[in-house]
Design a protein around this motif. Structure first.
Motif, mmCIF file in Angstrom:
data_model
loop_
_atom_site.group_PDB
_atom_site.id
_atom_site.type_symbol
_atom_site.label_atom_id
_atom_site.label_comp_id
_atom_site.label_asym_id
_atom_site.label_seq_id
_atom_site.Cartn_x
_atom_site.Cartn_y
_atom_site.Cartn_z
ATOM 1 N N HIS A 97 0.830 -1.193 0.000
ATOM 2 C CA HIS A 97 0.000 0.000 0.000
ATOM 3 C C HIS A 97 0.869 1.249 0.000
ATOM 4 O O HIS A 97 2.020 1.227 0.424
ATOM 5 C CB HIS A 97 -0.929 -0.010 1.218
ATOM 6 C CG HIS A 97 -1.613 -1.332 1.411
ATOM 7 N ND1 HIS A 97 -2.472 -1.856 0.472
ATOM 8 C CD2 HIS A 97 -1.519 -2.254 2.394
ATOM 9 C CE1 HIS A 97 -2.895 -3.035 0.884
ATOM 10 N NE2 HIS A 97 -2.324 -3.305 2.040
ATOM 11 N N GLY A 149 -4.376 3.420 -3.813
ATOM 12 C CA GLY A 149 -3.876 2.585 -2.723
ATOM 13 C C GLY A 149 -2.462 2.084 -2.873
ATOM 14 O O GLY A 149 -1.688 2.155 -1.934
ATOM 15 N N GLY A 194 -6.628 -5.904 0.465
ATOM 16 C CA GLY A 194 -6.574 -4.544 0.971
ATOM 17 C C GLY A 194 -7.460 -4.322 2.172
ATOM 18 O O GLY A 194 -7.038 -3.730 3.179
ATOM 19 N N LEU A 201 -5.254 3.009 3.170
ATOM 20 C CA LEU A 201 -5.137 2.993 1.718
ATOM 21 C C LEU A 201 -5.475 1.621 1.140
ATOM 22 O O LEU A 201 -6.042 1.519 0.053
ATOM 23 C CB LEU A 201 -3.732 3.415 1.292
ATOM 24 C CG LEU A 201 -3.462 4.920 1.204
ATOM 25 C CD1 LEU A 201 -1.988 5.182 0.922
ATOM 26 C CD2 LEU A 201 -4.331 5.570 0.131
ATOM 27 N N ALA A 205 -8.415 0.880 -1.456
ATOM 28 C CA ALA A 205 -8.170 0.210 -2.734
ATOM 29 C C ALA A 205 -9.240 -0.838 -3.009
ATOM 30 O O ALA A 205 -9.773 -0.925 -4.121
ATOM 31 C CB ALA A 205 -6.788 -0.424 -2.736
ATOM 32 N N GLN A 264 -10.738 9.265 -4.143
ATOM 33 C CA GLN A 264 -9.896 8.728 -3.064
ATOM 34 C C GLN A 264 -10.304 9.310 -1.718
ATOM 35 O O GLN A 264 -10.399 8.587 -0.717
ATOM 36 C CB GLN A 264 -8.428 9.023 -3.355
ATOM 37 C CG GLN A 264 -7.481 8.575 -2.241
ATOM 38 C CD GLN A 264 -6.043 8.865 -2.569
ATOM 39 O OE1 GLN A 264 -5.308 7.970 -2.922
ATOM 40 N NE2 GLN A 264 -5.647 10.131 -2.479
#
Length: 271
Positions: A97, A149, A194, A201, A205, A264
């Motif tokens: 990440h 990510g 993830g 992050l 992702a 994001q």
């Protein structure tokens, strides 16, 4: 290319997309070497294949980022079934990440990119001599659109797309066909890594991929790969909306980057 009576090598074949590809290739009449870093996982797939198509597949344990082990894998396929017609470079890693570290970059570059290059170094001379061959590269929609990510994953998947494109341009008039698979969410271990990482992050992702479209089964993806190979189609997009996103990105790159930053931020806020 029709897969009947061909010999195929599928890397990362111990499950997920690779396992589904191996099974589907056999259903189409191919003989398959199922390759995985975990030979026991590869054998599970072969055992499943053997129930309906005895003698059509063998398991082989190998690190397909290692040049010597790639050569040994091709030699094993030739010994068992004959010259390799199809190489599905499917093995992949997530890459951690954020910016990553030296270890995660080295691993991602080796598995997601150099493994493809090194396999081509072994096979392309053979295929040029034979006048035919098929290279199937498993990349990702992240190779077209980037990946929230993980820098190592996003960058190496872009590179995998670029290498597949180069192969197609350079050798397409000499009998070598190339397809590049770029899905979004597919129900595999990498998809869920993830959200299980504990890293904001990493969780973002996974949410980015699962919220952008349907999460497909590996079997659905394998079916689309075979259809694309029949048509000798370069870009395989199991999620058709990726093409629209790619066009939007190219039409206004700055707008795309701003939109990805907003996306994001919204994903991180959910965590």
């Amino acid at each position: 290319m029709q897969l009947k009576d061909t010999v195929a090598v599928v890397t990362g074949g111990g499950g997920g997309i690779g396992g589904a590809l191996a099974e589907r290739f056999v259903r189409e009449g191919a003989r398959v070497v199922v390759v995985d870093l975990d030979p026991a996982a590869a054998q599970v797939v072969v055992d499943r294949i053997e129930q309906t198509a005895p003698g059509s597949a063998i398991a082989h344990g190998a690190d397909v980022a290692d040049p010597d082990q790639i050569a040994a894998t091709v030699a094993r396929a030739e010994e068992a079934f004959g010259p390799v017609d199809v190489y599905a470079a499917n093995a992949g890693v997530g890459g951690g990440h954020g910016l990553g570290d030296e270890g995660s970059w080295s691993l991602a570059l080796d598995v997601n990119l150099r493994a493809h290059v090194r396999a081509a170094e072994v096979l392309v001379p053979r295929w040029l001599e034979a006048g035919r061959g098929y290279f199937v590269s498993t990349a990702s929609a992240a190779g077209l659109l980037t990946q929230i990510g993980s820098a190592p994953y996003a960058v190496t998947k872009h590179a995998a797309v670029g290498f597949a494109e180069w192969l197609a341009v350079t050798y397409g008039d000499r009998g070598i066909r190339v397809s590049c698979l770029c899905p979004m969410g597919v129900e595999t271990a990498i998809l869920r890594a993830g959200e299980q990482s504990g890293d904001p992050l990493g969780a973002a992702a996974t949410r980015a991929v699962t919220s952008a479209g349907d999460v497909l089964s590996p079997e659905t993806v394998a079916e689309q790969v075979v259809a694309a190979m029949d048509d000798e189609q370069f870009l395989i997009l199991p999620h058709p909306q990726v093409l629209d996103m790619y066009r939007q990105k190219g039409a206004d790159y700055d707008r795309w980057v701003r939109g990805m930053r907003r996306y994001q931020a919204s994903l991180l806020a959910q965590g």
